[in-house]
Motif scaffolding. Structure first.
Motif, mmCIF file in Angstrom:
data_model
loop_
_atom_site.group_PDB
_atom_site.id
_atom_site.type_symbol
_atom_site.label_atom_id
_atom_site.label_comp_id
_atom_site.label_asym_id
_atom_site.label_seq_id
_atom_site.Cartn_x
_atom_site.Cartn_y
_atom_site.Cartn_z
ATOM 1 N N TYR A 1 87.493 42.527 56.446
ATOM 2 C CA TYR A 1 88.000 44.072 57.420
ATOM 3 C C TYR A 1 86.841 43.849 58.397
ATOM 4 C CZ TYR A 1 89.462 48.551 58.488
ATOM 5 O OH TYR A 1 90.034 49.552 59.044
ATOM 6 N N HIS A 2 87.462 44.322 59.570
ATOM 7 C CA HIS A 2 86.776 44.632 60.734
ATOM 8 C C HIS A 2 86.645 46.068 60.894
ATOM 9 C CE1 HIS A 2 86.796 40.210 62.351
ATOM 10 N NE2 HIS A 2 88.011 40.473 61.632
ATOM 11 N N TYR A 3 85.487 46.512 60.985
ATOM 12 C CA TYR A 3 85.137 48.068 61.263
ATOM 13 C C TYR A 3 85.018 48.030 62.863
ATOM 14 C CZ TYR A 3 84.210 48.017 56.446
ATOM 15 O OH TYR A 3 84.420 47.935 55.166
ATOM 16 N N LYS A 4 85.664 48.905 63.558
ATOM 17 C CA LYS A 4 85.811 48.900 64.918
ATOM 18 C C LYS A 4 85.364 50.284 65.766
ATOM 19 C CE LYS A 4 89.758 45.787 64.721
ATOM 20 N NZ LYS A 4 91.034 45.831 64.966
ATOM 21 N N HIS A 5 85.449 51.258 64.954
ATOM 22 C CA HIS A 5 85.450 52.657 65.568
ATOM 23 C C HIS A 5 84.245 53.390 65.275
ATOM 24 C CE1 HIS A 5 89.749 52.039 66.429
ATOM 25 N NE2 HIS A 5 89.859 51.604 65.195
ATOM 26 N N ALA A 6 84.033 53.938 64.225
ATOM 27 C CA ALA A 6 82.994 54.509 63.739
ATOM 28 C C ALA A 6 81.670 53.870 63.759
ATOM 29 C CB ALA A 6 82.739 55.465 62.421
ATOM 30 N N ALA A 7 81.745 52.797 63.247
ATOM 31 C CA ALA A 7 80.705 51.626 63.162
ATOM 32 C C ALA A 7 81.222 50.246 63.609
ATOM 33 C CB ALA A 7 79.969 51.476 61.990
ATOM 34 N N SER A 8 80.243 49.313 64.184
ATOM 35 C CA SER A 8 80.788 47.929 64.523
ATOM 36 C C SER A 8 80.337 46.939 63.400
ATOM 37 C CB SER A 8 80.372 47.465 65.886
ATOM 38 O OG SER A 8 80.761 46.382 66.007
ATOM 39 N N GLY A 9 81.310 46.419 62.715
ATOM 40 C CA GLY A 9 80.823 45.619 61.774
ATOM 41 C C GLY A 9 82.250 45.150 61.073
ATOM 42 N N PHE A 10 81.963 44.154 59.940
ATOM 43 C CA PHE A 10 82.885 43.767 59.000
ATOM 44 C C PHE A 10 82.430 43.551 57.739
ATOM 45 C CE2 PHE A 10 80.196 40.402 61.057
ATOM 46 C CZ PHE A 10 80.051 39.507 60.072
ATOM 47 N N SER A 11 83.448 43.325 56.788
ATOM 48 C CA SER A 11 83.188 43.056 55.421
ATOM 49 C C SER A 11 83.459 41.720 55.270
ATOM 50 C CB SER A 11 83.837 43.982 54.253
ATOM 51 O OG SER A 11 84.947 44.027 54.643
ATOM 52 N N ALA A 12 82.653 40.795 54.469
ATOM 53 C CA ALA A 12 83.048 39.262 54.207
ATOM 54 C C ALA A 12 82.540 38.786 52.766
ATOM 55 C CB ALA A 12 82.533 38.665 55.404
ATOM 56 N N GLN B 1 72.277 45.330 60.048
ATOM 57 C CA GLN B 1 72.152 45.353 58.413
ATOM 58 C C GLN B 1 73.324 44.781 57.732
ATOM 59 O OE1 GLN B 1 72.490 49.713 57.163
ATOM 60 N NE2 GLN B 1 70.921 49.313 55.505
ATOM 61 N N VAL B 2 72.739 44.206 56.694
ATOM 62 C CA VAL B 2 73.840 43.535 55.773
ATOM 63 C C VAL B 2 73.580 44.200 54.347
ATOM 64 C CG1 VAL B 2 74.633 41.360 54.608
ATOM 65 C CG2 VAL B 2 73.544 41.533 57.069
ATOM 66 N N VAL B 3 74.741 44.959 53.783
ATOM 67 C CA VAL B 3 74.600 45.633 52.441
ATOM 68 C C VAL B 3 75.602 45.182 51.534
ATOM 69 C CG1 VAL B 3 73.296 47.420 53.451
ATOM 70 C CG2 VAL B 3 75.735 47.764 53.433
ATOM 71 N N PRO B 4 75.351 45.161 50.293
ATOM 72 C CA PRO B 4 76.340 44.829 49.291
ATOM 73 C C PRO B 4 77.538 46.041 49.187
ATOM 74 C CG PRO B 4 74.298 44.799 48.278
ATOM 75 C CD PRO B 4 74.203 45.334 49.507
ATOM 76 N N SER B 5 78.768 45.454 49.122
ATOM 77 C CA SER B 5 79.956 46.459 49.159
ATOM 78 C C SER B 5 79.634 47.288 47.736
ATOM 79 C CB SER B 5 80.983 45.886 49.462
ATOM 80 O OG SER B 5 82.329 46.685 49.308
ATOM 81 N N GLN B 6 79.840 48.560 47.993
ATOM 82 C CA GLN B 6 80.036 49.221 46.476
ATOM 83 C C GLN B 6 81.416 50.273 46.500
ATOM 84 O OE1 GLN B 6 76.403 51.436 46.130
ATOM 85 N NE2 GLN B 6 75.252 49.637 45.920
ATOM 86 N N THR B 7 81.857 50.230 45.276
ATOM 87 C CA THR B 7 83.169 51.188 45.179
ATOM 88 C C THR B 7 82.589 52.254 44.394
ATOM 89 O OG1 THR B 7 84.653 49.032 45.245
ATOM 90 C CG2 THR B 7 85.594 51.204 44.567
ATOM 91 N N TYR B 8 83.022 53.512 44.909
ATOM 92 C CA TYR B 8 82.719 54.854 44.306
ATOM 93 C C TYR B 8 84.009 55.127 43.965
ATOM 94 C CZ TYR B 8 77.981 54.199 46.085
ATOM 95 O OH TYR B 8 76.788 53.620 46.519
#
Length: 138
Positions: free
Chosen positions: A82-93, A111-118
């Motif tokens: 996924y590409h994050y474009k609005h509130a923050a710039s980044g992507f998940s991979a 920053q690189v952070v592990p994805s977490q599901t809540y």
């Protein structure tokens, strides 16, 4: 009074020999010892926040950031979820720990952070007559 020794302490005890052979066999299995190392190299989903230059296309910039780490643009496209474009710039991979460390060295990576599901659940959550109710933001 005559002392009797325990059958476990006798040198020819079949139980003692079996215990010794089992311990030796467990120590000799390289697959079990290699499993944690293989798990450490497994790819996991991470969220990468970047400092994207103004006017740069977000998706192209994200791929340019990830391509040197993965070796090709096609591998970067395949890894991005996924590409994050609005509130923050980044992507998940999906990235291995080694790829995460290489990516952190990129000057545009913040920053690189592990994805977490809540999962949002409250005291009223659960299944009632085949329907699920979840308390929280909906």
């Amino acid at each position: 009074m005559k002392k009797t020794s325990s059958p476990l302490l006798q040198p020819r005890s079949p139980l003692l020999i079996l215990l010794f052979l089992t311990a030796a066999a467990m120590a000799a299995e390289p697959e079990q010892n290699a499993a944690p190392a293989a798990a450490a190299q497994e790819a996991a989903v991470h969220i990468v926040y970047v400092d994207r230059p103004e006017g740069a296309d977000p998706e192209e910039f994200h791929l340019r950031t990830l391509t040197p780490v993965l070796g090709s643009e096609q591998k970067a496209k395949d890894a991005v979820l996924y590409h994050y474009k609005h509130a923050a710039s980044g992507f998940s991979a999906k990235l291995t720990p080694q790829q995460v460390e290489e990516l952190k060295k990129q000057p545009c990576v913040l920053q690189v952070v592990p994805s977490q599901t809540y999962h949002l659940h409250g005291p009223e959550s659960g299944t009632h007559q085949g329907t699920t109710r979840t308390m929280g933001l909906m």
